[in-house]
Write a protein that holds these residues in place. Sequence first.
Motif, PDB file in Angstrom:
ATOM      1  N   THR A 213       0.823  -1.400   0.022  1.00 35.28           N
ATOM      2  CA  THR A 213       0.013   0.135   0.042  1.00 35.28           C
ATOM      3  C   THR A 213       0.962   1.211   0.044  1.00 35.28           C
ATOM      4  O   THR A 213       1.925   1.140   0.541  1.00 35.28           O
ATOM      5  CB  THR A 213      -0.852  -0.012   1.142  1.00 35.28           C
ATOM      6  OG1 THR A 213      -0.344  -0.159   2.379  1.00 35.28           O
ATOM      7  CG2 THR A 213      -1.908  -1.078   1.135  1.00 35.28           C
ATOM      8  N   ASN A 214       0.491   2.241  -0.480  1.00 35.18           N
ATOM      9  CA  ASN A 214       1.146   3.404  -0.710  1.00 35.18           C
ATOM     10  C   ASN A 214       1.618   4.085   0.630  1.00 35.18           C
ATOM     11  O   ASN A 214       2.866   4.765   0.677  1.00 35.18           O
ATOM     12  CB  ASN A 214       0.322   4.511  -1.333  1.00 35.18           C
ATOM     13  CG  ASN A 214       0.977   5.724  -2.094  1.00 35.18           C
ATOM     14  OD1 ASN A 214       2.222   5.426  -2.601  1.00 35.18           O
ATOM     15  ND2 ASN A 214       0.623   6.947  -2.106  1.00 35.18           N
ATOM     16  N   ASP A 215       1.201   3.861   1.818  1.00 34.38           N
ATOM     17  CA  ASP A 215       1.338   4.090   2.850  1.00 34.38           C
ATOM     18  C   ASP A 215       2.570   3.391   3.527  1.00 34.38           C
ATOM     19  O   ASP A 215       3.394   3.450   4.608  1.00 34.38           O
ATOM     20  CB  ASP A 215       0.702   4.493   4.148  1.00 34.38           C
ATOM     21  CG  ASP A 215      -0.432   3.304   4.333  1.00 34.38           C
ATOM     22  OD1 ASP A 215       0.089   1.989   3.776  1.00 34.38           O
ATOM     23  OD2 ASP A 215      -1.352   3.104   4.981  1.00 34.38           O
ATOM     24  N   GLY A 216       2.933   2.251   2.909  1.00 40.84           N
ATOM     25  CA  GLY A 216       3.950   1.179   3.400  1.00 40.84           C
ATOM     26  C   GLY A 216       3.673   0.349   4.479  1.00 40.84           C
ATOM     27  O   GLY A 216       4.427  -0.466   5.054  1.00 40.84           O
ATOM     28  N   LYS A 217       2.232   0.288   4.821  1.00 38.18           N
ATOM     29  CA  LYS A 217       2.067  -0.213   6.252  1.00 38.18           C
ATOM     30  C   LYS A 217       1.367  -1.745   5.953  1.00 38.18           C
ATOM     31  O   LYS A 217       1.261  -2.430   6.882  1.00 38.18           O
ATOM     32  CB  LYS A 217       0.882   0.521   6.966  1.00 38.18           C
ATOM     33  CG  LYS A 217       1.704   2.102   7.405  1.00 38.18           C
ATOM     34  CD  LYS A 217       0.478   2.593   8.244  1.00 38.18           C
ATOM     35  CE  LYS A 217       1.217   4.222   8.860  1.00 38.18           C
ATOM     36  NZ  LYS A 217       0.040   4.847   9.526  1.00 38.18           N
ATOM     37  N   ARG A 218       1.060  -2.037   4.596  1.00 39.48           N
ATOM     38  CA  ARG A 218       0.354  -3.357   4.571  1.00 39.48           C
ATOM     39  C   ARG A 218       0.850  -3.651   3.184  1.00 39.48           C
ATOM     40  O   ARG A 218       1.073  -3.025   2.140  1.00 39.48           O
ATOM     41  CB  ARG A 218      -1.087  -3.008   4.558  1.00 39.48           C
ATOM     42  CG  ARG A 218      -1.730  -4.442   4.174  1.00 39.48           C
ATOM     43  CD  ARG A 218      -3.263  -4.336   4.636  1.00 39.48           C
ATOM     44  NE  ARG A 218      -4.010  -3.276   3.868  1.00 39.48           N
ATOM     45  CZ  ARG A 218      -4.914  -3.583   2.916  1.00 39.48           C
ATOM     46  NH1 ARG A 218      -5.317  -4.819   2.698  1.00 39.48           N
ATOM     47  NH2 ARG A 218      -5.527  -2.406   2.440  1.00 39.48           N
ATOM     48  N   PHE A 219       1.004  -5.086   3.131  1.00 35.07           N
ATOM     49  CA  PHE A 219       1.424  -5.588   1.868  1.00 35.07           C
ATOM     50  C   PHE A 219       0.469  -6.778   1.454  1.00 35.07           C
ATOM     51  O   PHE A 219      -0.060  -7.589   2.067  1.00 35.07           O
ATOM     52  CB  PHE A 219       2.909  -6.251   1.464  1.00 35.07           C
ATOM     53  CG  PHE A 219       3.055  -7.270   2.382  1.00 35.07           C
ATOM     54  CD1 PHE A 219       3.055  -8.654   2.057  1.00 35.07           C
ATOM     55  CD2 PHE A 219       3.814  -7.109   3.683  1.00 35.07           C
ATOM     56  CE1 PHE A 219       3.469  -9.810   2.911  1.00 35.07           C
ATOM     57  CE2 PHE A 219       4.424  -8.137   4.460  1.00 35.07           C
ATOM     58  CZ  PHE A 219       4.047  -9.462   3.923  1.00 35.07           C
ATOM     59  N   ILE A 220       0.142  -7.158   0.235  1.00 36.95           N
ATOM     60  CA  ILE A 220      -0.910  -7.569  -0.232  1.00 36.95           C
ATOM     61  C   ILE A 220      -0.508  -8.635  -1.305  1.00 36.95           C
ATOM     62  O   ILE A 220       0.374  -8.152  -2.347  1.00 36.95           O
ATOM     63  CB  ILE A 220      -2.203  -6.844  -0.745  1.00 36.95           C
ATOM     64  CG1 ILE A 220      -2.663  -5.579  -0.331  1.00 36.95           C
ATOM     65  CG2 ILE A 220      -3.208  -7.793  -1.254  1.00 36.95           C
ATOM     66  CD1 ILE A 220      -3.314  -4.726  -0.719  1.00 36.95           C
ATOM     67  N   SER A 221      -0.687 -10.027  -1.041  1.00 34.97           N
ATOM     68  CA  SER A 221      -0.073 -11.118  -2.063  1.00 34.97           C
ATOM     69  C   SER A 221      -0.883 -11.031  -3.293  1.00 34.97           C
ATOM     70  O   SER A 221      -2.169 -10.695  -3.361  1.00 34.97           O
ATOM     71  CB  SER A 221      -0.015 -12.381  -1.210  1.00 34.97           C
ATOM     72  OG  SER A 221      -1.363 -12.858  -1.215  1.00 34.97           O
ATOM     73  N   PHE A 222      -0.395 -11.358  -4.187  1.00 37.03           N
ATOM     74  CA  PHE A 222      -1.062 -11.995  -5.516  1.00 37.03           C
ATOM     75  C   PHE A 222      -2.266 -12.805  -5.238  1.00 37.03           C
ATOM     76  O   PHE A 222      -3.402 -12.494  -5.894  1.00 37.03           O
ATOM     77  CB  PHE A 222      -0.123 -12.627  -6.781  1.00 37.03           C
ATOM     78  CG  PHE A 222       0.455 -11.538  -7.759  1.00 37.03           C
ATOM     79  CD1 PHE A 222      -0.260 -11.260  -8.748  1.00 37.03           C
ATOM     80  CD2 PHE A 222       1.443 -10.622  -7.279  1.00 37.03           C
ATOM     81  CE1 PHE A 222       0.243 -10.447  -9.992  1.00 37.03           C
ATOM     82  CE2 PHE A 222       1.821  -9.827  -8.186  1.00 37.03           C
ATOM     83  CZ  PHE A 222       1.391  -9.911  -9.605  1.00 37.03           C
ATOM     84  N   GLU A 223      -2.229 -13.861  -4.423  1.00 43.20           N
ATOM     85  CA  GLU A 223      -3.337 -14.752  -4.109  1.00 43.20           C
ATOM     86  C   GLU A 223      -4.522 -13.845  -3.623  1.00 43.20           C
ATOM     87  O   GLU A 223      -5.591 -14.315  -4.062  1.00 43.20           O
ATOM     88  CB  GLU A 223      -2.721 -15.767  -2.994  1.00 43.20           C
ATOM     89  CG  GLU A 223      -3.596 -16.805  -2.942  1.00 43.20           C
ATOM     90  CD  GLU A 223      -3.290 -17.904  -1.906  1.00 43.20           C
ATOM     91  OE1 GLU A 223      -3.253 -19.093  -2.407  1.00 43.20           O
ATOM     92  OE2 GLU A 223      -2.688 -17.630  -0.864  1.00 43.20           O
ATOM     93  N   GLU A 224      -4.012 -12.945  -2.707  1.00 44.17           N
ATOM     94  CA  GLU A 224      -5.436 -12.341  -2.173  1.00 44.17           C
ATOM     95  C   GLU A 224      -5.964 -11.327  -3.309  1.00 44.17           C
ATOM     96  O   GLU A 224      -7.247 -11.124  -3.102  1.00 44.17           O
ATOM     97  CB  GLU A 224      -4.586 -11.322  -0.974  1.00 44.17           C
ATOM     98  CG  GLU A 224      -4.385 -12.177   0.320  1.00 44.17           C
ATOM     99  CD  GLU A 224      -3.771 -11.163   1.355  1.00 44.17           C
ATOM    100  OE1 GLU A 224      -4.569 -10.407   2.117  1.00 44.17           O
ATOM    101  OE2 GLU A 224      -2.438 -10.953   1.364  1.00 44.17           O
TER     102      GLU A 224
END
Length: 421
Positions: A213-224
């Motif tokens: 995410t643009n705030d750098g606080k969360r990452f999201i997998s391709f699977e999600e």
Amino acid sequence: MHHKIKEIVDYTAEKFKLDNYYLKRHHIYQEKNGLNEESFVLNMEWFPSKVKHTDDDHNPAGTASIDVDIHTKLVRSIIFVQGVSYAHSNFPSASEKENIIEWVEEETGLEFGRQFRLIGDEERKLSFRAAVDNVAVYPAGSIDVKFNQEGQLVLFSIHGNFPNESQLNWEPFSLTPETTDPIAEEQFKLLEIPLEDEEKWKAVYGAPAVFVTNDGKRFISFEEVENQGSYVKKDVMLEWESQIHEEFTKESIDISLEVTIEQALANETNTDNQPLTKAEEDKAITETKQFMQREYPNDSEKWKLTQLHREHGYIFAELKPAAPDQRVIERKIKVVIDEENYTAINYFDNSVILDMFGHFESADEPAISKDTAFEKLRGHIDVTPVYVYDKEQESYILCGKIDCEYGVDAVTAEVILLDEL
């Protein structure tokens, strides 16, 4: 023939000048885009009038298979079998790229540059992907156009979702290497890739793509990202003390997408997008564990439940090894649960696929450390602004896609292009 079907059949015949064709058969099916949004599509198979045909199991060369959305009349797909076309339609030719793009805009109602962009320009083939102001979006919608050697259009298809600016949460891209490098390093790991020519596994350090995410606080997998709708990520160790001595009998499951004209006209949707309640999740987890006690009684604490989702009126539970190895082809078990009585009725185990590599030679032991390999790859890591659909906000949010097309040979320390393996 229902009057609505006849209306679309006549519309299609006139639109694409199918004077040399007759309608052989048709059916209606339900289609989902990348966000699990549903539409109803009429598939028509038009046979060429001048071709004699006696085999109903195979379509003759020149058959036109055309899909049209029942409610919008937008064309979803055109396929001319074996690349042969007898249509007199004013399709663009292979040499007219600008005309092709204009034709795609007209057929889809989308705007080039603002909702889709060109990503592939090969001989007689153009490929497009969903984008907003030329910024890629995920899940990614796709458009493909192909031509035969005579320059005639023989394939057009559109799949997925193509958002517009109103569906975005706009903000300036603010991710910096100070934020993304630690995330890339966290994703960086040792992988084993099968080399079919050598019949051997190769040890390579690499970084699987991930969204931040643009705030750098969360990452999201391709699977999600690819699993929208009722998808629920889980991390449940499956453990038990005793075997259940009951024979498990597989039942056939119905995953057909075909629907009736009445269902299509009523926009009758299924329950696949409905979120699983906590009670439903608990029942599915319990049934999955009991299934494992019957079919894999010696595998207590060897498997984790990693996700649950609805599909085709069933609940699917996906299991992965609790202690996975480095191989890029993961072992998986999918348990199919009847959502009415929460009973497992079928399952799929991809061990058969993995057995195909059973004779491959094991990978050599790594000769360099993960830290050393990452430093070699640091300069090859790409961070690209993209829009990713966020279920919680029900809109597209700006993210950075952290990706790297290179890897590091874990034995020789050579930087290699992964696509060439």
